[in-house]
Scaffold this active site. Sequence first.
Site, PDB file in Angstrom:
ATOM      1  N   GLY A 136       0.825  -1.206   0.000  1.00 55.37           N
ATOM      2  CA  GLY A 136       0.000   0.000   0.000  1.00 55.37           C
ATOM      3  C   GLY A 136       0.852   1.246   0.000  1.00 55.37           C
ATOM      4  O   GLY A 136       2.038   1.206   0.343  1.00 55.37           O
ATOM      5  N   CYS A 154       5.001  -6.427   1.736  1.00 54.24           N
ATOM      6  CA  CYS A 154       5.432  -5.028   1.744  1.00 54.24           C
ATOM      7  C   CYS A 154       4.731  -4.239   2.853  1.00 54.24           C
ATOM      8  O   CYS A 154       5.041  -4.419   4.007  1.00 54.24           O
ATOM      9  CB  CYS A 154       5.257  -4.396   0.362  1.00 54.24           C
ATOM     10  SG  CYS A 154       6.328  -2.985   0.148  1.00 54.24           S
ATOM     11  N   TYR A 155       3.741  -3.414   2.535  1.00 59.96           N
ATOM     12  CA  TYR A 155       3.012  -2.722   3.601  1.00 59.96           C
ATOM     13  C   TYR A 155       2.464  -3.750   4.588  1.00 59.96           C
ATOM     14  O   TYR A 155       2.444  -3.528   5.792  1.00 59.96           O
ATOM     15  CB  TYR A 155       1.870  -1.878   3.024  1.00 59.96           C
ATOM     16  CG  TYR A 155       1.147  -1.029   4.044  1.00 59.96           C
ATOM     17  CD1 TYR A 155       1.502   0.296   4.245  1.00 59.96           C
ATOM     18  CD2 TYR A 155       0.117  -1.557   4.827  1.00 59.96           C
ATOM     19  CE1 TYR A 155       0.848   1.081   5.189  1.00 59.96           C
ATOM     20  CE2 TYR A 155      -0.544  -0.789   5.780  1.00 59.96           C
ATOM     21  CZ  TYR A 155      -0.177   0.532   5.948  1.00 59.96           C
ATOM     22  OH  TYR A 155      -0.822   1.303   6.900  1.00 59.96           O
ATOM     23  N   HIS A 188       7.423  -7.932  -3.709  1.00 60.96           N
ATOM     24  CA  HIS A 188       6.103  -8.214  -4.295  1.00 60.96           C
ATOM     25  C   HIS A 188       6.131  -9.502  -5.117  1.00 60.96           C
ATOM     26  O   HIS A 188       6.542  -9.482  -6.270  1.00 60.96           O
ATOM     27  CB  HIS A 188       5.669  -7.049  -5.186  1.00 60.96           C
ATOM     28  CG  HIS A 188       5.308  -5.831  -4.420  1.00 60.96           C
ATOM     29  ND1 HIS A 188       4.033  -5.597  -3.960  1.00 60.96           N
ATOM     30  CD2 HIS A 188       6.057  -4.791  -3.999  1.00 60.96           C
ATOM     31  CE1 HIS A 188       4.010  -4.463  -3.299  1.00 60.96           C
ATOM     32  NE2 HIS A 188       5.227  -3.944  -3.312  1.00 60.96           N
ATOM     33  N   GLU A 230       3.679 -10.989  -6.396  1.00 54.59           N
ATOM     34  CA  GLU A 230       2.579 -11.021  -7.368  1.00 54.59           C
ATOM     35  C   GLU A 230       2.949 -10.459  -8.733  1.00 54.59           C
ATOM     36  O   GLU A 230       2.256 -10.710  -9.707  1.00 54.59           O
ATOM     37  CB  GLU A 230       1.356 -10.283  -6.797  1.00 54.59           C
ATOM     38  CG  GLU A 230       1.489  -8.772  -6.623  1.00 54.59           C
ATOM     39  CD  GLU A 230       2.145  -8.339  -5.312  1.00 54.59           C
ATOM     40  OE1 GLU A 230       2.915  -9.128  -4.721  1.00 54.59           O
ATOM     41  OE2 GLU A 230       1.906  -7.195  -4.888  1.00 54.59           O
ATOM     42  N   SER A 274     -25.487  -7.447 -25.849  1.00 55.05           N
ATOM     43  CA  SER A 274     -24.880  -6.496 -26.778  1.00 55.05           C
ATOM     44  C   SER A 274     -24.175  -7.191 -27.933  1.00 55.05           C
ATOM     45  O   SER A 274     -23.761  -6.540 -28.878  1.00 55.05           O
ATOM     46  CB  SER A 274     -23.862  -5.664 -26.015  1.00 55.05           C
ATOM     47  OG  SER A 274     -22.801  -6.524 -25.584  1.00 55.05           O
ATOM     48  N   GLY A 275     -24.016  -8.506 -27.826  1.00 56.04           N
ATOM     49  CA  GLY A 275     -23.203  -9.195 -28.822  1.00 56.04           C
ATOM     50  C   GLY A 275     -21.768  -9.355 -28.350  1.00 56.04           C
ATOM     51  O   GLY A 275     -20.957  -9.991 -29.015  1.00 56.04           O
ATOM     52  N   GLY A 276     -21.447  -8.776 -27.213  1.00 56.91           N
ATOM     53  CA  GLY A 276     -20.110  -8.909 -26.641  1.00 56.91           C
ATOM     54  C   GLY A 276     -20.003 -10.163 -25.793  1.00 56.91           C
ATOM     55  O   GLY A 276     -21.004 -10.831 -25.525  1.00 56.91           O
ATOM     56  N   VAL A 277     -18.782 -10.464 -25.362  1.00 55.20           N
ATOM     57  CA  VAL A 277     -18.561 -11.725 -24.661  1.00 55.20           C
ATOM     58  C   VAL A 277     -19.233 -11.752 -23.280  1.00 55.20           C
ATOM     59  O   VAL A 277     -19.867 -12.748 -22.917  1.00 55.20           O
ATOM     60  CB  VAL A 277     -17.056 -12.092 -24.580  1.00 55.20           C
ATOM     61  CG1 VAL A 277     -16.230 -10.988 -23.971  1.00 55.20           C
ATOM     62  CG2 VAL A 277     -16.844 -13.383 -23.834  1.00 55.20           C
ATOM     63  N   ASP A 278     -19.161 -10.658 -22.524  1.00 55.63           N
ATOM     64  CA  ASP A 278     -19.676 -10.683 -21.155  1.00 55.63           C
ATOM     65  C   ASP A 278     -21.185 -10.940 -21.119  1.00 55.63           C
ATOM     66  O   ASP A 278     -21.649 -11.825 -20.397  1.00 55.63           O
ATOM     67  CB  ASP A 278     -19.368  -9.373 -20.417  1.00 55.63           C
ATOM     68  CG  ASP A 278     -17.880  -9.073 -20.390  1.00 55.63           C
ATOM     69  OD1 ASP A 278     -17.085 -10.013 -20.622  1.00 55.63           O
ATOM     70  OD2 ASP A 278     -17.516  -7.912 -20.159  1.00 55.63           O
ATOM     71  N   ARG A 325     -23.110  10.263 -25.991  1.00 57.03           N
ATOM     72  CA  ARG A 325     -23.132   9.182 -24.996  1.00 57.03           C
ATOM     73  C   ARG A 325     -24.369   9.252 -24.124  1.00 57.03           C
ATOM     74  O   ARG A 325     -25.026   8.249 -23.860  1.00 57.03           O
ATOM     75  CB  ARG A 325     -21.890   9.257 -24.098  1.00 57.03           C
ATOM     76  CG  ARG A 325     -20.625   8.819 -24.769  1.00 57.03           C
ATOM     77  CD  ARG A 325     -19.424   9.069 -23.847  1.00 57.03           C
ATOM     78  NE  ARG A 325     -18.191   9.030 -24.606  1.00 57.03           N
ATOM     79  CZ  ARG A 325     -17.486   7.933 -24.835  1.00 57.03           C
ATOM     80  NH1 ARG A 325     -17.882   6.798 -24.315  1.00 57.03           N
ATOM     81  NH2 ARG A 325     -16.391   7.977 -25.560  1.00 57.03           N
ATOM     82  N   LYS A 342     -11.558 -11.202 -16.750  1.00 56.17           N
ATOM     83  CA  LYS A 342     -11.934 -11.331 -18.163  1.00 56.17           C
ATOM     84  C   LYS A 342     -11.515 -12.666 -18.781  1.00 56.17           C
ATOM     85  O   LYS A 342     -12.290 -13.311 -19.482  1.00 56.17           O
ATOM     86  CB  LYS A 342     -11.315 -10.182 -18.969  1.00 56.17           C
ATOM     87  CG  LYS A 342     -11.807 -10.099 -20.393  1.00 56.17           C
ATOM     88  CD  LYS A 342     -13.088  -9.313 -20.445  1.00 56.17           C
ATOM     89  CE  LYS A 342     -13.645  -9.213 -21.844  1.00 56.17           C
ATOM     90  NZ  LYS A 342     -14.827  -8.334 -21.883  1.00 56.17           N
ATOM     91  N   ASP A 362     -10.556   9.068 -63.712  1.00 57.94           N
ATOM     92  CA  ASP A 362     -10.371  10.374 -64.332  1.00 57.94           C
ATOM     93  C   ASP A 362     -11.308  11.452 -63.800  1.00 57.94           C
ATOM     94  O   ASP A 362     -11.342  12.552 -64.305  1.00 57.94           O
ATOM     95  CB  ASP A 362     -10.520  10.297 -65.869  1.00 57.94           C
ATOM     96  CG  ASP A 362      -9.351   9.541 -66.484  1.00 57.94           C
ATOM     97  OD1 ASP A 362      -8.290   9.485 -65.821  1.00 57.94           O
ATOM     98  OD2 ASP A 362      -9.515   8.996 -67.594  1.00 57.94           O
ATOM     99  N   LYS A 405      -1.645   5.414 -26.462  1.00 56.68           N
ATOM    100  CA  LYS A 405      -2.415   5.916 -25.307  1.00 56.68           C
ATOM    101  C   LYS A 405      -1.550   5.795 -24.067  1.00 56.68           C
ATOM    102  O   LYS A 405      -1.136   4.665 -23.787  1.00 56.68           O
ATOM    103  CB  LYS A 405      -3.692   5.108 -25.133  1.00 56.68           C
ATOM    104  CG  LYS A 405      -4.432   5.438 -23.833  1.00 56.68           C
ATOM    105  CD  LYS A 405      -5.613   4.566 -23.567  1.00 56.68           C
ATOM    106  CE  LYS A 405      -6.241   4.955 -22.225  1.00 56.68           C
ATOM    107  NZ  LYS A 405      -7.459   4.230 -21.944  1.00 56.68           N
TER     108      LYS A 405
HETATM  109  N1  GLN Z   1       4.374   2.640   1.604  1.00 54.88           N
HETATM  110  C1  GLN Z   1       5.211   1.603   2.112  1.00 54.88           C
HETATM  111  C2  GLN Z   1       6.668   1.877   1.781  1.00 54.88           C
HETATM  112  O1  GLN Z   1       6.985   2.824   1.118  1.00 54.88           O
HETATM  113  C3  GLN Z   1       4.805   0.265   1.533  1.00 54.88           C
HETATM  114  C4  GLN Z   1       5.058   0.179   0.074  1.00 54.88           C
HETATM  115  C5  GLN Z   1       4.380  -1.016  -0.571  1.00 54.88           C
HETATM  116  O2  GLN Z   1       3.602  -1.719   0.032  1.00 54.88           O
HETATM  117  N2  GLN Z   1       4.655  -1.222  -1.836  1.00 54.88           N
HETATM  118  O3  GLN Z   1       7.534   1.155   2.204  1.00 54.88           O
END
Ligand code: GLN
Length: 523
Positions: free
Chosen positions: A60, A87-88, A174, A176, A229-233, A302, A379, A460, A515
């Site tokens: 976090g 981490c946090y 991390h 993940e 809608s014709g879409g997958v979901d 829209r 998804k 032409d 983008k």
């Molecule tokens: N904010 C905390 C830090 O700076 C934790 C960071 C995090 O969880 N990625 O250490």
Amino acid sequence: MSEQVSNMFDTILVLDFGSQYSHLITRRLREFNVYAEMLPCTQKISELGWKPTGVILSGGPYSVYEEGAPHVDRAIFDLNVPILGICYGLQELAWIDGKHVGRGEKREYGPSTLNVIDKENPLFKDVDHSTVWMSHGDKLHGLPKDYVTVATSDNSPYCGIAHKTLPVYGIQFHPEVTHSTHGKTLLKNFAVNICRAKQNWTMENFVDTEIQRIRKLVGPTAEVIGAVSGGVDSTVASKLMKEAIGDRFHAILVDNGVLRLNEAENVKKTLVDGLGINLTVVDASDEFLDKLKGVTDPEKKRKIIGNTFIHVFEREAAKIKPKDGKEIEFLLQGTLYPDVIESISFKGPSQTIKTHHNVGGLLEDMKLKLIEPLRELFKDEVRHLGELLGIPHDLVWRHPFPGPGIAIRVLGEVTREQVEIARKADHIYITEIRKAGLYNKISQAFAALLPVKSVGVMGDQRTYEQVIALRAIETTDFMTADWYPFEHDFLKRVALRIVNEVDGVARVTYDITSKPPATVEWE
Ligand code: GLN
């Protein structure tokens, strides 16, 4: 509460402290078939309604020692299940048991090498010396009470810690993110070996439990409506409803006049003839196009389409008379898990689920209850489910298509003639993309019609007609995107076909903006 998915599968609870990576923890666990659900870090354990098999505290942006920093409900320790702080999350564990957390001398962002000290520790099985991804400014200045160090890295002496007697662990990196080369192994060590979660989260199992769940929720007589809608979901959600309650589910396709070429017919063929879904197609194209007359502002387009949709849908829904003589009771919506995650972020005012503005209006006006069979799924899980339910491959892997459709791909005023030009050009473009075998390499492709006139020469004769802009992008999350590098010959072929076959087009251009700074759509 008993019909929750989290009561039917062993579930790892991911408590989100607001890291940009939090949802990836859930993703990774599901990749090895362990079900996981993410909730805000402020979740009260007593209000959970199900018992997690293990708990993960995410990273976090806050500092645990800051005033106002979020803290976990201590009741997680009374669950008597394994806990992993990332981490946090690690810093939170250390803060709870001794407050040894402060600012580090330097921020650490990027790769580092893991050095496992306790080779017997089950969390670190097969991950020693691997690359781990760091993203922190704070660090532990000492061990919390009753913990030991089990892994280090160059800059983090407390890179991995474990409680002496309880299955509680903390890691500074991390696991993940894919930059942590063995991160998935570590998460698997935690979920499968330490928490002993069953690896039974498969779409095969989900179909069965979900169908049971829908039957229970809807009951033996109530009826459900939903827009397709014709879409997958919406197709997957509809097929699931059909499997669960048969013709008590009514699908409605509103032809708003700005769908793709032959779309209404194609959807009808697939859904009715192919999938046996009880579908009504409503041709409301005149109504939509009338309302769009003279309108050039994209936001107005829209709004008009959204509001007209509610109007038409309500009118059509009112014509459906359930067999039990009562009113329609439920509205189907194809909400996916990323929308749920976004809407339950603990920073938000409450846990209300964001509803598409169309649906929000319908719920209020028609007093319907919402049914969302895909709200636990990512998804790619929806696509897998779609294939399992026998939905045609091309539909399952279809590119996304915006709600306001071709109205925002015809720049300026939307008329039937303009829509026709954009539609035909788009159809040629997509057909050629499919023929070249590129459709699945591209995340989204379409043709936009620019209402500027350009001089050309054909037979032409001097021509003075409009411009088609082709767009094709590659992206993983649609937050950032890059344009697709077609071969010259491909572009040449498409341009030639469009100018030759579509009346009203004198010139074709290819959009080479990423983008950001551009968006995917032109309006
Ligand atoms: N904010 C905390 C830090 O700076 C934790 C960071 C995090 O969880 N990625 O250490």
